[in-house]
Enzyme design. Structure first.
Site, mmCIF file in Angstrom:
data_model
loop_
_atom_site.group_PDB
_atom_site.id
_atom_site.type_symbol
_atom_site.label_atom_id
_atom_site.label_comp_id
_atom_site.label_asym_id
_atom_site.label_seq_id
_atom_site.Cartn_x
_atom_site.Cartn_y
_atom_site.Cartn_z
ATOM 1 N N LYS A 15 68.133 -32.928 -76.843
ATOM 2 C CA LYS A 15 67.460 -34.228 -76.976
ATOM 3 C C LYS A 15 67.373 -34.937 -75.629
ATOM 4 O O LYS A 15 66.321 -35.471 -75.242
ATOM 5 C CB LYS A 15 68.213 -35.081 -77.998
ATOM 6 C CG LYS A 15 67.786 -36.519 -78.067
ATOM 7 C CD LYS A 15 66.328 -36.652 -78.486
ATOM 8 C CE LYS A 15 65.789 -38.033 -78.181
ATOM 9 N NZ LYS A 15 65.620 -38.866 -79.307
ATOM 10 N N CYS A 50 64.266 -45.189 -75.191
ATOM 11 C CA CYS A 50 64.617 -43.769 -75.156
ATOM 12 C C CYS A 50 64.499 -43.167 -73.755
ATOM 13 O O CYS A 50 65.490 -42.802 -73.145
ATOM 14 C CB CYS A 50 63.721 -43.007 -76.121
ATOM 15 S SG CYS A 50 63.605 -43.806 -77.729
HETATM 16 N N1 SAJ Z 1 54.438 -43.351 -70.247
HETATM 17 C C1 SAJ Z 1 53.778 -43.317 -69.010
HETATM 18 N N2 SAJ Z 1 52.945 -42.268 -68.756
HETATM 19 C C2 SAJ Z 1 52.720 -41.279 -69.665
HETATM 20 C C3 SAJ Z 1 53.399 -41.307 -70.904
HETATM 21 C C4 SAJ Z 1 54.257 -42.370 -71.166
HETATM 22 O O1 SAJ Z 1 53.949 -44.195 -68.167
HETATM 23 O O2 SAJ Z 1 51.914 -40.382 -69.350
HETATM 24 C C5 SAJ Z 1 55.354 -44.475 -70.538
HETATM 25 C C6 SAJ Z 1 54.951 -45.308 -71.757
HETATM 26 O O3 SAJ Z 1 53.965 -46.262 -71.413
HETATM 27 C C7 SAJ Z 1 56.270 -45.924 -72.145
HETATM 28 C C8 SAJ Z 1 57.280 -44.835 -71.779
HETATM 29 O O4 SAJ Z 1 56.615 -43.946 -70.903
HETATM 30 O O5 SAJ Z 1 56.561 -47.068 -71.369
HETATM 31 C C9 SAJ Z 1 57.817 -44.045 -72.975
HETATM 32 O O6 SAJ Z 1 56.761 -43.760 -73.892
HETATM 33 P P1 SAJ Z 1 56.623 -42.341 -74.594
HETATM 34 O O7 SAJ Z 1 55.405 -42.379 -75.444
HETATM 35 O O8 SAJ Z 1 56.668 -41.273 -73.572
HETATM 36 O O9 SAJ Z 1 57.959 -42.176 -75.414
HETATM 37 P P2 SAJ Z 1 58.774 -43.052 -76.513
HETATM 38 O O10 SAJ Z 1 59.887 -43.755 -75.790
HETATM 39 O O11 SAJ Z 1 57.890 -43.874 -77.351
HETATM 40 O O12 SAJ Z 1 59.360 -41.863 -77.423
HETATM 41 C C10 SAJ Z 1 60.090 -40.815 -76.807
HETATM 42 C C11 SAJ Z 1 59.539 -39.470 -77.333
HETATM 43 N N3 SAJ Z 1 60.065 -38.381 -76.510
HETATM 44 C C12 SAJ Z 1 59.257 -37.456 -75.956
HETATM 45 O O13 SAJ Z 1 58.040 -37.501 -76.053
HETATM 46 C C13 SAJ Z 1 59.922 -36.354 -75.202
HETATM 47 C C14 SAJ Z 1 59.907 -39.288 -78.807
HETATM 48 O O14 SAJ Z 1 59.527 -38.007 -79.269
HETATM 49 C C15 SAJ Z 1 61.427 -39.474 -78.997
HETATM 50 O O15 SAJ Z 1 61.819 -39.331 -80.345
HETATM 51 C C16 SAJ Z 1 61.768 -40.883 -78.544
HETATM 52 O O16 SAJ Z 1 61.459 -40.966 -77.138
HETATM 53 C C17 SAJ Z 1 63.258 -41.118 -78.796
HETATM 54 O O17 SAJ Z 1 63.567 -41.765 -79.814
HETATM 55 O O18 SAJ Z 1 64.092 -40.599 -78.061
#
Ligand code: SAJ
Length: 427
Positions: free
Chosen positions: A218, A272
């Protein structure tokens, strides 16, 4: 063994949807939360969090009598612990955040009181490596009359596993069903029992490993994403210096069949991705050099955006010599931590907007189509306004979140404003 009564401890963003999924399959579910308001809200068939489809499901589960919430644990066949695992307050800016396992400890101590031979306890909270063994040790401390896997292996009275949640906020209900699950039992029997529980509603594969590997899996998933986003954020800073459009650059590089660069932004938010890598770094600081640097790059990005806004203010005043800094209005587009959700947790957009407001040098407007009220700590210094008011009354528009409403704006709509676009939507 069949698990007829399932208890979910911690009814937050993960625990409540999980409890509801079991209830939707007509399992008797006892939800446990230390917050009386949460317990009362759920027992009234309502929800205290925003998650698509969840309100209807909780109402049905409560109305049909399959889901009930309570303050303290009651006997059940399986206990799923989904409590927060934040980090402890840091001493100074250079220190490495340490995980705070106190919520797991309290949950374990509370559950221990009602455990009986044959029960299964699953830790779902994202945790540093070793936390599941630690949870089992806390349970054993409370219940010397029962045996646990760390001392009795496959013959233990109680089964223990780590099965991390992996669902994406905003898509939790669908992903709980469809995603594969990593099942890290402390023994094979612990894993088998956990699979039986999850197969109640999980349609994805349940892949078995041990507890420590499941914990690390994870953390690895979220650290991998953090490192990839850091690469994109670093590129955006490099490109700004070299006068190159980073969005065009990434599109071009991604045409290569083996390159897939993520999108830069104002920083990384949520509970996360910005947290979990620290669980690896704090355990193995000397070995986690790349993961640590990625965290620093992503943490720095909001500050970099703030500097860009300050530069834009200077530019605006040079072009409008009849105005002073007090006449400048900045509109921040988006406060959520990512697009099309209302969630402001650890949001870099909120950090940037509130830091600009705290400077106290000019007027700050905020547009966030997914909320109706600003958080109390900024409601005095910022005005929450509509898109049209923000455009009409501001000199500088700062795009911080790529909400679909903002993507619909045309170049013409914004022709009278200076633009800072951290998501490449208006460029
Ligand atoms: N972000 C960027 N650029 C990108 C993608 C995301 O700047 O290309 C930013 C988003 O704007 C946000 C942050 O990253 O601020 C996190 O967003 P996210 O969509 O990547 O992830 P979370 O925090 O909503 O959810 C993540 C997920 N993990 C992965 O994709 C590996 C989810 O599957 C997990 O269950 C969750 O963390 C968790 O609970 O740990």
């Amino acid at each position: 063994m069949s698990f007829n009564t399932i208890s979910v401890v911690g009814l937050g963003y993960i625990g409540l949807p999980t409890a509801t999924m079991f209830a939707s399959k007509e399992k008797k579910v006892i939800g446990v939360d230390i917050n009386q308001h949460v317990v009362d809200t759920i027992n009234a068939g309502k929800i205290h969090i925003n998650e698509s489809e969840l309100d209807v499901m909780v109402k049905r589960a409560v109305d049909e009598g399959f889901l009930r919430a309570t303050i303290s644990p009651e006997p059940a066949d399986a206990f799923l612990i989904a409590v927060p695992t934040p980090f402890l307050p840091i001493k100074d800016q250079n220190s490495i955040p340490e995980p705070d396992l106190s919520y797991i400890k309290s949950a374990a101590k509370a559950v221990a009181r009602v455990l009986k031979k044959g029960d299964l306890v699953i830790l779902e909270s994202t945790s540093p490596v070793g936390a599941t063994e630690q949870m089992s040790a806390w349970l054993a401390e409370e219940r010397s009359d029962l045996s646990f896997p760390q001392t009795h292996g496959e013959d233990s009275d109680i089964r223990i596993a780590h099965c991390p949640e992996r669902v994406l906020p905003g898509h939790v209900v669908r992903e709980l069903v469809e995603n594969d699950r990593v099942i890290g039992g402390m023994t094979n029997k612990c894993s088998e029992a956990s699979i039986e529980v999850y197969k109640t509603f999980v349609e994805g594969d349940c892949v078995v490993t041990n507890a420590r590997t499941a914990e690390m899996a994870k953390l690895t998933e979220n650290s991998s994403r953090d490192v990839s986003i850091a690469f994109a954020n670093e590129l955006s800073i490099i490109c700004d210096k070299l006068d190159i459009d980073v969005w065009e650059l990434i599109n071009l590089a991604n045409l290569h069949p083996r390159v897939n660069i993520l999108q830069p932004g104002p920083g990384v938010g949520g509970h996360c991705i910005a947290v979990d890598p620290w669980f690896i770094i704090s355990k193995t600081p000397d070995e986690s050099r790349l993961i640590h640097t990625a965290r620093q790059v992503n943490n720095y990005k909001p500050q970099w955006v703030i500097e860009k806004v300050k530069l834009a203010m200077t530019e605006f005043l040079l072009e409008n010599q009849n105005k002073t800094i007090k006449d400048v209005t900045i509109a921040c587009f988006g406060l959520a931590f990512k697009p099309n959700i209302e969630d402001l947790r650890e949001s870099p957009a909120l950090e940037i907007t509130s830091t600009l407001a705290n400077l106290g040098i000019c007027k700050i407007l905020a547009v966030e189509p997914n909320i109706t009220e600003l958080p109390s700590f900024i409601s005095n210094s910022i005005e929450l306004v509509s898109i049209s008011k923000a455009i009409n009354e501001s000199d500088i528009c700062v795009l911080l979140v790529d909400h679909c409403e903002f993507k619909q704006l045309s170049e013409d709509d914004l022709k009278n404003n200076l633009i800072i676009d951290t998501k490449g939507v208006w460029i």
